[in-house]
Every structure is written in C-alpha cells, then in structure tokens.
Design an enzyme around this catalytic site. Structure first.
Site, PDB file in Angstrom:
ATOM      1  N   TYR A  78      17.741  26.691  28.123  1.00  0.00           N
ATOM      2  CA  TYR A  78      18.308  25.374  28.418  1.00  0.00           C
ATOM      3  C   TYR A  78      17.215  24.394  28.797  1.00  0.00           C
ATOM      4  O   TYR A  78      17.364  23.189  28.608  1.00  0.00           O
ATOM      5  CB  TYR A  78      19.398  25.486  29.485  1.00  0.00           C
ATOM      6  N   HIS A 102      19.526  33.641  14.965  1.00  0.00           N
ATOM      7  CA  HIS A 102      20.272  32.770  15.886  1.00  0.00           C
ATOM      8  C   HIS A 102      19.348  31.770  16.575  1.00  0.00           C
ATOM      9  O   HIS A 102      19.588  30.579  16.556  1.00  0.00           O
ATOM     10  CB  HIS A 102      21.001  33.637  16.928  1.00  0.00           C
ATOM     11  N   PHE A 103      18.263  32.264  17.164  1.00  0.00           N
ATOM     12  CA  PHE A 103      17.505  31.310  17.982  1.00  0.00           C
ATOM     13  C   PHE A 103      16.593  30.412  17.147  1.00  0.00           C
ATOM     14  O   PHE A 103      16.103  29.418  17.671  1.00  0.00           O
ATOM     15  CB  PHE A 103      16.800  31.972  19.168  1.00  0.00           C
TER      16      PHE A 103
END
Lengths: 590, 169, 73
Positions: free
Chosen positions: A240, A387-388
């Site tokens: 984040y 995904h990342f």
C-alpha cells in the site's frame, strides 16, 4: 495539445525552486532504479522461459534479487518521497522548514540503496565474499552480507526522516492556520506516512534486532518463522506504500487532467484512513500455508484482507465518477458516450487510465490469493508474480510513469520531449503486461513455480489444460521484452526533455473537489486518533501469533544455523546433493 | 457527512461482495472441509533430524485402515524419500521439515502445496485416488540449485503396494 | 466527419488486442476450448488490424463531439 495550453500560472519550480530540486533528484534516483531493474527483468524473462540464457542459472537469483529490490524498494519509494515532497509543499503552500534536513534524508536513502545494491551485485563477483542472493524477501536462515541489511536499515531510516519532514511542514502550517482543515494532498501524505511508521515496526525489529547482528556473527541461531512473520508484518503494508502515491495521483491529479474535478474529498479521506487502519493487520495472509501458525490467526488475517478491498472499491467509484465528470465538462454525453470526450491523446491521462484498468484485473486475481483455501492452488506459483505485476507492476508503475509526463514540466519549466512517444510508451506497457501477466497467471494454474531459473524438471512435465507451456513461455518473453522497450522509451523521453527550451507560465493548477472537505466531519482529520487505532489493531492481530511463534521456537530458534547465500558454495553444495540424490535413488532400487 | 446516493449504493454492493468472498472461504473450510496448514505439526531441532525417529529415516508408514503417514525431509536440493510411494484410495498425512533453509512442498497439479520451515514440521493431509505419478517441486527459493530440487509422488495400485519396500535394503 | 486520431487508434487497438487475445485464455481455462495458438494470434492481429484500418479511413469511428455544453470551461 489543448491540455497543456500555457496557463500563465507559475509552476512548482517557479514557486519552490529548492524543493523542486529535491523532487527532481528523488525522481531521477527512482528512474535509474527503474532502468536497471528493467534490464534485470528482461534477463529473467528470457532466461526462465529458455528463450535466451545469457547467464548461469545460479546467477539468476542474483539478478532476481536485484530486480526485486531495485523495482519495489528503490523505484517505488524514491518516487514516493519525491511525489510526497511535491504534494506536501504544494498543498500546504509553503516550503520545507529546512532544505538541508530534506537533503539529509534523501542522502541517507541514496546511501542505503547503494549499500544494498553493492551487496547484491557482489554476487556476480565470486572473488569477494560480498553477496546477498536472498531475494527481496531475505528469509532467514539464508544469510546475506551485513552490508545488505545495513543498507536496508539506513534506507528505512531515511524514509522515517522524510515522514518527519512532512509532519514538520504540517505542524508549522497548522500553527499559522489553527482553524483550517488539512488540505487533501497533505492529508494523503500524512496518513500514508503514519501507515508506514506502523508497518516498518516489523522490518525494523527483524533487521536491527535479529538479521543484522546475526549476519555480523553476534549470535548464530535465528527463529526463521519469527523473522519471516516480521517480514510480512511489513511486507503487506509496503504494497500500500507503493500504491498510495498512485492513489494520490488518481484522486488529485487525474481529475484535473481529465478536465474535471474530484467527485468527493471526504470519501478520499475515508479511503486513506481505512488504509492506515487495515493495511498492517493482514500480513499473515502471505503465510496461509506456513506451519507454526494456527488456523484462527490465518482466518482473522483473511477477514481483514477482504475488508481491505473496500477502500479500493470506493476508489474505483470515485475515480471513474471524477473522470466522467471531467468528460461531461468537456462536452461528453450519453450513457457511455462521454468516454470519447476524454483526452486520450494525452499520455499522462491514458497511462493512468490503462493503469487503473489493469488494477481492476489485478484486484480480482488478488481476491483469489486472499481466499485462504483456493490459495493452496496458486501459492508460490508464477500466478503470484502475474498478480503483482498487474498491481505494483502496472497500477503503480504505469501511473507513476504517466504522472511524470504531467509532473516533469512543473518541476523543470520544460515541455516533454515527445508526447506521441509517451503515448506509445504507455500503450506498449499495457500490451506487454497484458501478454506477460496473462502467461504468468495461466502457467501458475498449471503449477509452474515462481522464482525459479529453470522451471523444467527431469522427472515430470507440467500439464497444460490448453495450449502448451512453451507457447506460454514465448508469450511471457515477448511481453517482458515489450515492457523493457517501454521502460527505455520512458527514461529516454524524460532524459531528452532536458534539451527542450525553457518556458515560463506553464503551471497547471489542480482543480477543487466537487464535494469539498466541508462535507466531512472534522474527526477525519484527527490523525492521532487514527494512528492510535491502527496501533491497537496491529497489537490485536499480531500479539498472539508472535507470542505463539516465540513460545514455540524461541527468540533465537534453537537448532537453526545460518546458511550464507554466496555463489561459490553452490558448487560445493551441489556435489553432496548429487551424492545424496544417488543414495536416494539407490535406495529405491531393490 | 454528505455522501452521494450512487456512492451509498456502491458502498452497499461492495460490502455484499466482501461478505460474499468471506462466505466462500468459510464454506470451503466447513462444508468442503479444506483445512489450513496450521501449528499442529509441532517443532523440531533442525540441526538434529538424525536423532528424531521420524526424520532420521524419511519414509511412509501405515497408521490405520487406508491411512498413511509420510515423513519427508526437504533439504538443499532434494526431497527424501524419493520417490514417495503410497497406495491408491487412501488418506496420506505428510510431515515435512527442513534441516537448512525454507523450502516449498508442492505436488504439481494438485492443491497439496505448503511451506517448509526449519524448526517447524508442516502437517498436510491429502486424499489420493487413482494410481498416478505426480511431480513434487520446491517452490520457495532455497539457493543456487533451487531449480533442480524435485521429487516424485507415486500412487500405486492398492494390491501392488508394499510398505517399506523402498526403505529397507 | 472527423476521423479518429492516430493517438486514438493506437490506444484503442492496444486495448482491443489485449482483450481479444486474453479471451483465448478464458476459453481454454473456463470453457475447456483449446484453440490453435498461431491461428488465434493471426485472427487477433487481423481483427485489430482491420479495426485500425477502418478507423483510419473513417469507415467506422466516433462521430465528432457535440458542441460543448454551456457550463464547460
């Protein structure tokens, strides 16, 4: 070029030349890391797919460590501190309190990065005993050179001081404006940095209390599950920390570029408060299939993780609503017809929109990862990098690059060298990532592992439920190559921009939100309260699991010796391995 | 606080989606019965696996009607025993540990996939059905030879299965 | 009639390519339909290429924008 008509307004450089120099330096550090990281990324994409193997397979892991650290520590975080310095100074409309202090934390971050990079690249030089082939996650008892851990520690201290710089500016501003609400960008910077202070508790304890003294030989045993859990205490909120600069840009810059205004300032604040509260007590979802952690703790992490979807879903709404508002301001009409009224030829706008589109896809594959039991299928397969690379590798990276096309003229008083090249660059990134990430996700479902130099085994083949593994490999390699080309186009475009003529009056003021801060309760701005609650949530989520891990394995796990990760001993370990393998094979022959 | 109606609808739909996701996981855990790897495998002195009667001689043991236990050591860069042989239509509980660094234990093409941490014992129970050969690989980076670390799980027909055949010479 | 700009064609075709190509994975994984990779890639490129040409010569495309609303800046 209508979006960049000279407004006559002063740029950030005109108003704050000293701070603009720091921001430019931080962004350049970020772009250098990006370019190097891209070179390593290309080598990996071609190596693991067996398209072109330039290096020895044992060196693959040195390359992988460098790619990971340069991309997700140096590129993202240098950009973050640059952007946050800009956003703080711009939104409080005052210079930093001490420019010397600001250069100090920047210098510490550079020093830390150089130390870590020297330690990592030492892995290519067998003559030295310096190496850090431990990957970005540096799980003990794999051991890196102390320079690596020391560099990380100094880098993180630099970021702490940067956060203090922003808080200092805020406090100085608040003393002069006691009754005013914190401006939105300032609020986003402060909540993100508070989240970072909570998150880095984990990495600070892991590195300073355990890994660094252990690598210096002060003690020789370590509890691997403890340092791994402390890593993920930090390892999830850090995503984040990468993402919040992109969110800040989507909330505060994208609406202006789209020709409109942010839909809601209060909802933006709520989203950032939610990230401050929920980012950290979820790290155990990276450890769903770890031994030594009770199922209950994993379930709590899973539930928190799912609720962490909320701020991102809210962001999707607010961003799309703001962009639609912009389109209608520009004369767009119809249910979907407004889409064509948007400035698609502007690389800053298009890049951020394509990044947002891929983030939606990445969000969905993330929901799969978060699903505790379906995660068994994809854990540590190449699905996860698939995904990342959509999230940090596109939602973040592409947004930061696209935003640079808008921000750079504000920092240099020069136009971009070429907007068409910029537009091509963001589209090439989108296509390249579409190919690479698609291939990675599919390969992951076939069980192909991540972080592996040669995912081809002697005893078995992977079964492709459609197409073939080699075809997916080719797709991955082509995608990786396109991404490399895109990165080089970006860095070259920015570098060549230094040669364009100096202009004046090209400042681009940001538009005000439709629903302003006056619509939100003042309690939202009570940062002490949110910081306190965040700490309580972290204690609730981590006290028992950590106590249980320490209770089981001790602070310094008995019976776990360090395993230095240096290239040379690999040859030495392969031999006994072959011996053992022969013994194992021999034992099955009757 | 002033929230637009569209935003309220979106908020409600988002919460429903989130609760839906949590429900699917809870359904998988309870109705389908997918258990998580947890802390019940216990701990072990990873420098002294030789002194532990389960891991000094990695092997498969029968513990009940159609129930087997497999003691597996994952080390740089092999799995022991190799291959792991179990009979068809049985329940197998793997106990996996490591004497050196972290490893992964992935039975390729299945959802048998777990971390192996030195000092801890990973306990993972799976159902095996038809006779078939599966690859096993390490999916956590464990050093320069990581990509060579593989093994085999062979599910043999029940009538051909002989316990300990592969272990004593 | 205004033709789609080169920038618009580039962005649109980039996105179209990714969508059409990824449908192949969806077909393979979800519907169990195995398509020939070379043929599918050619088909994808043909769809994208024809779309690009059609946009460039104005065969299909976006009509010019209606005049801006009064509240537009």
């Amino acid at each position: 070029m209508s979006e960049q008509l000279e407004s006559g307004a002063p740029t950030f450089l005109d108003k704050f030349p000293d701070e603009a120099a720091v921001v430019r330096a931080a962004l350049w550090s970020s772009f250098i890391a990006l370019a190097l990281g891209a070179v390593f990324g290309l080598i990996q994409a071609l190596h693991r797919t067996d398209v072109l193997r330039l290096i020895d397979s044992t060196d693959y892991y040195t390359v992988l460590t460098a790619h990971g650290v340069l991309m997700v520590v140096s590129f993202t975080i240098f950009f973050l501190v640059g952007l946050f310095t800009w956003a703080t100074v711009r939104s409080f409309d005052r210079g930093v309190e001490s420019i010397r202090y600001t250069w100090t934390w920047y210098g510490l971050m550079v020093a830390g990065t150089l130390m870590a990079v020297v330690a990592i690249l030492g892995g290519f030089v067998p003559q030295t005993d310096i190496s850090a082939d431990v990957l970005f996650t540096f799980y003990a008892p794999m051991q890196a050179h102390p320079l690596f851990y020391g560099g990380l520690a100094i880098f993180v201290i630099g970021t702490w001081l940067a956060g203090a710089d922003y808080i200092w500016t805020w406090r100085a501003w608040a003393a002069e404006n006691p009754d005013e609400r914190i401006p939105l960008q300032g609020f986003m910077v402060l909540t993100t940095m508070l989240m970072w202070y909570v998150a880095t508790i984990g990495i600070a304890i892991a590195v300073v209390a355990f890994l660094l003294p252990w690598s210096l030989g002060l003690f020789d045993q370590i509890n691997p599950l403890l340092t791994r859990t402390l890593f993920w205490f930090w390892g999830h909120p850090v995503v984040y920390f990468w993402l919040m600069p992109a969110y800040l840009l989507w909330y505060t810059v994208l609406p202006t570029i789209a020709g409109g205004r942010l839909f809601s300032d209060p909802l933006g604040r709520v989203v950032f408060v939610l990230f401050l509260l929920l980012s950290t007590p979820v790290g155990i979802h990276h450890q769903y299939v770890d031994p030594g952690i009770a199922e209950g703790f994993k379930t709590i992490a899973m539930t928190n993780t799912m609720f962490l979807l909320l701020p991102s879903l809210l962001t999707a709404f607010t961003v799309v609503a703001s962009v639609e508002h912009g389109a209608r301001q520009r004369g767009g009409t119809g249910l979907l017809g407004w889409l064509r009224a948007l400035p698609w030829r502007n690389p800053a706008f298009t890049g951020m929109m394509l990044a947002g589109l891929m983030f939606a896809a990445g969000g969905f594959s993330g929901m799969i990862n978060a699903g505790m039991n379906i995660n068994y299928l994809v854990h540590n397969t190449i699905w996860v990098p698939g995904h990342f690379h959509l999230t940090v590798g596109t939602a973040v990276a592409l947004t930061l690059m696209a935003a640079t096309y808008w921000l750079w003229p504000q920092l240099t008083n020069r136009r971009l060298y070429s907007r068409p090249i910029g537009l091509a660059q963001v589209v090439i990134w989108f296509v390249g990532m579409g190919l690479m990430s698609n291939a990675m996700h599919v390969q992951g479902l076939f069980g192909i592992p991540r972080r592996t130099a040669e995912p081809q085994y002697e005893g078995f083949d992977f079964v492709a439920s459609f197409g073939s593994v080699s075809e997916l490999n080719l797709q991955l390699a082509i995608g990786g190559t396109l991404l490399f080309i895109s990165t080089m186009l970006f860095v070259t475009n920015i570098a060549l921009s230094a040669g364009t003529p100096k202009l004046s009056g090209i400042g681009q003021p940001l538009s005000e939100p439709l629903s302003t801060v006056d619509d939100s309760p003042e309690i939202l701005d009570n940062l002490k309260l949110w910081f306190g609650i965040a700490l309580v949530l972290v204690v609730l989520a981590y006290a028992l699991p950590l106590a249980s891990i320490i209770d089981r394995g001790g602070l310094l796990g008995p019976g776990v010796d360090p395993v230095p990760m240096i290239v040379e001993p690999v040859a030495a370990t392969i031999e006994p391995t072959l011996g053992r393998l022969a013994a194992a094979v021999g034992s099955v022959v009757p | 606080m002033n929230i637009h109606n569209y935003e309220k609808i979106w908020l409600v739909l988002s919460m429903l989606l989130i609760i839906g996701f949590i429900s699917t996981v809870v359904y998988g855990a309870t109705a389908v019965g997918i258990e998580m790897v947890n802390d019940e495998g216990g701990t072990i002195d990873s420098t002294a696996l030789d002194e532990d009667d389960r891991f000094s001689e990695p092997r498969v043991e029968k513990v009940g009607e159609d129930e087997y236990e497999a003691y597996v050591v994952a080390r740089q860069f092999i799995f022991e025993p190799n291959p792991i042989e179990v009979p068809a239509n049985s329940t197998v509980t793997f106990y996996v540990t490591s004497p050196d660094v972290l490893h992964g234990f992935e039975v390729v093409g299945t959802n048998a996939n777990a971390m192996v941490v030195p000092g801890e014992i990973t306990e993972l129970t799976v159902e095996v059905n038809e006779p078939k050969e599966y690859g096993i690989l390490c999916n956590e980076y464990c050093g320069g030879g990581h990509h060579t670390m593989e093994g085999k799980l062979i599910v043999v027909p029940e009538d051909e299965f002989e316990l300990g055949d592969s272990n004593d010479e | 009639m205004r033709r789609t700009t080169q920038g618009g064609i580039l962005v649109g075709c980039g996105v179209l390519f990714v969508i059409v190509w990824e449908i192949r994975s969806a077909l393979g994984l979800l519907a169990g339909v195995d398509t020939n990779p070379q043929l599918y890639m050619l088909l994808t490129l043909a769809v994208v290429g024809l779309t690009a040409v059609a946009l460039a010569i104005g065969l299909i495309g976006l009509r010019p924008e209606p005049p801006a609303d009064e509240d537009a800046q």
